[in-house]
Design an enzyme around this catalytic site. Structure first.
Site: not given
Ligand SMILES: *Cc1c(COP(=O)(O)O)cnc(C)c1O
Length: 393
Positions: A62, A190, A266
């Site tokens: 993303k 997250h 992730e």
């Molecule tokens: C946006 C997102 C990420 C990446 O997060 P960062 O803060 O850019 O490392 C990882 N996992 C999910 C499910 C996300 O929505």
């Protein structure tokens, strides 16, 4: 591997090599530009891999869904984190093996699940009963992670407001999944993007361990996976803890999990943020209330969209040197909110002079628009796997 001439993550003035690269790129392609250095993508991946040696890193597309980034990371042996069918198409087009992917959007349409399964991605995320039941038809193919929520007011984006469930709901979903014959592979969370305090991960890991232990006590199938999400921070104008040190308490918390638990992460921002430098040029200027306003060909509706969507505080500088005066940098559109920086100290600039911004790889071009029909900045890819040293793409 080609040695990069760029140090996109440094905050020092531009080196002579950087200035040369920027000026020749603008001479060739015009402005505005985004210079994407694949070698920085690689070195960021390696730095995080070294800091989290027992964790499988799934790059979240993303923040910068660019094919050259996918190629560089695939070559490094990375795995990938997908959230939409468009992201499935991007990794598939670059030959990423489906078994190295997970699909982590907690809310999906049936077609999103089918598209991912057709590609071969078999691990999905749910955070509610309604979503869990969407997997009844796919229970022979799919495995599921349950996403827990831990609120984090300090992060750039507190992703646990919109997604994630409580520990109690997770246990209820695991019980229901067993009745439905859906395989629960593990837990995920997250902590929020650009989380600067590693204790957020530590607390979340301990809470997940408690859920895993409770599941065993209740006679539910043992969980094999913990996905600790993204959120790893990079230095913008304000510096953050170096990644190795940042991950030390996280590794200590992970060491308390049963040895059978496989750990994933992730990361998005950490991998790509320092890999892009933006270059804009001055279109025109005016004196307003004692300051010079410089109107750039890129702005808040373009590469600087992170000022709106991502709390960006990017290191912005002029190539030109000289005595500096309080100035304003505005974007090109006719909207008054399209202002990139106020009261910034800059030398006297002429039309056509260049403004360079570091750490522009994450949540910048990804959220840019074509508002007012101003074209988005073109990306110049450096040190790509498959192409010349420098190509537009
Ligand atoms: C946006 C997102 C990420 C990446 O997060 P960062 O803060 O850019 O490392 C990882 N996992 C999910 C499910 C996300 O929505």
């Amino acid at each position: 591997m080609a040695h990069s001439v760029l140090d996109f993550s440094s905050f020092s003035a531009l080196s002579a090599e950087e200035t040369h690269l920027i000026e020749t790129s603008v001479a060739q392609y015009g402005a505005p530009l985004l210079l994407l250095d694949c070698d920085t993508v690689r070195s960021q991946y390696r730095a995080l891999k070294a800091a989290l040696p027992d964790v499988t890193l799934h790059f979240a597309l993303k923040p910068l869904p660019h094919p050259a980034v996918v190629r560089a990371l695939l070559d490094e042996g990375a795995s990938f984190d997908l959230a939409t069918s468009g992201e499935v198409d991007l990794v598939a087009s670059q030959g990423v093996p489906a078994e190295n992917t997970i699909h982590t959007h907690p809310i999906k349409r049936d077609i999103d699940i089918r598209d991912a399964l057709a590609y071969g991605c078999q691990v999905f995320v749910v955070d509610n009963m309604n979503e869990l039941e969407k997997f009844i038809p796919y229970r022979d193919e799919a495995e599921v992670l349950i996403r827990l929520s831990f609120r984090n007011a300090e992060a750039f984006a507190d992703l646990s407001k919109k997604f994630g469930c409580s520990s109690e709901s997770a246990i209820k979903m695991m019980t229901r999944a067993q009745e439905l014959g859906i395989r629960i592979k593990g837990l995920s969370f997250h902590v929020g993007s650009q989380t600067t305090n590693p204790n957020k991960y530590v607390e979340a890991i301990h809470a997940c361990r408690a859920v895993m232990e409770e599941a065993i006590e209740l006679g539910l199938p043992a969980l094999s996976t913990l996905d600790i999400g993204g959120g790893f921070p990079v230095s913008y104008c304000s510096k953050v803890t170096p990644i190795k040190e940042f991950c030390r308490p996280i590794n200590a918390a992970l060491a308390t999990l049963p040895e059978t638990v496989q750990v994933l992460a992730e990361p998005g921002r950490f991998i790509v943020a320092p890999a892009v430098m933006s270059v804009a040029s001055v279109m025109g200027q005016a004196e307003r209330e004692g300051e010079t306003w410089y109107y750039l060909d890129d702005g808040v509706y373009g590469s600087f969209s992170g000022l709106m969507f991502d709390h960006g505080d990017y290191p912005i500088m002029a190539i030109k040197q000289g005595e500096r005066f309080p100035s304003v940098l505005a974007g090109p559109t006719c909207d008054s909110i399209d202002v990139v920086a106020e009261h910034i100290m800059l030398p006297k600039l002429e039309n056509g002079d260049l403004i360079v911004t570091r750490v522009m790889g994450a949540y910048t071009s990804a959220t840019a628009t074509d508002f007012n029909f101003f074209k988005r900045a073109q990306t110049v890819v450096l040190n790509d796997m498959v192409a010349d040293q420098r190509m537009i793409g």
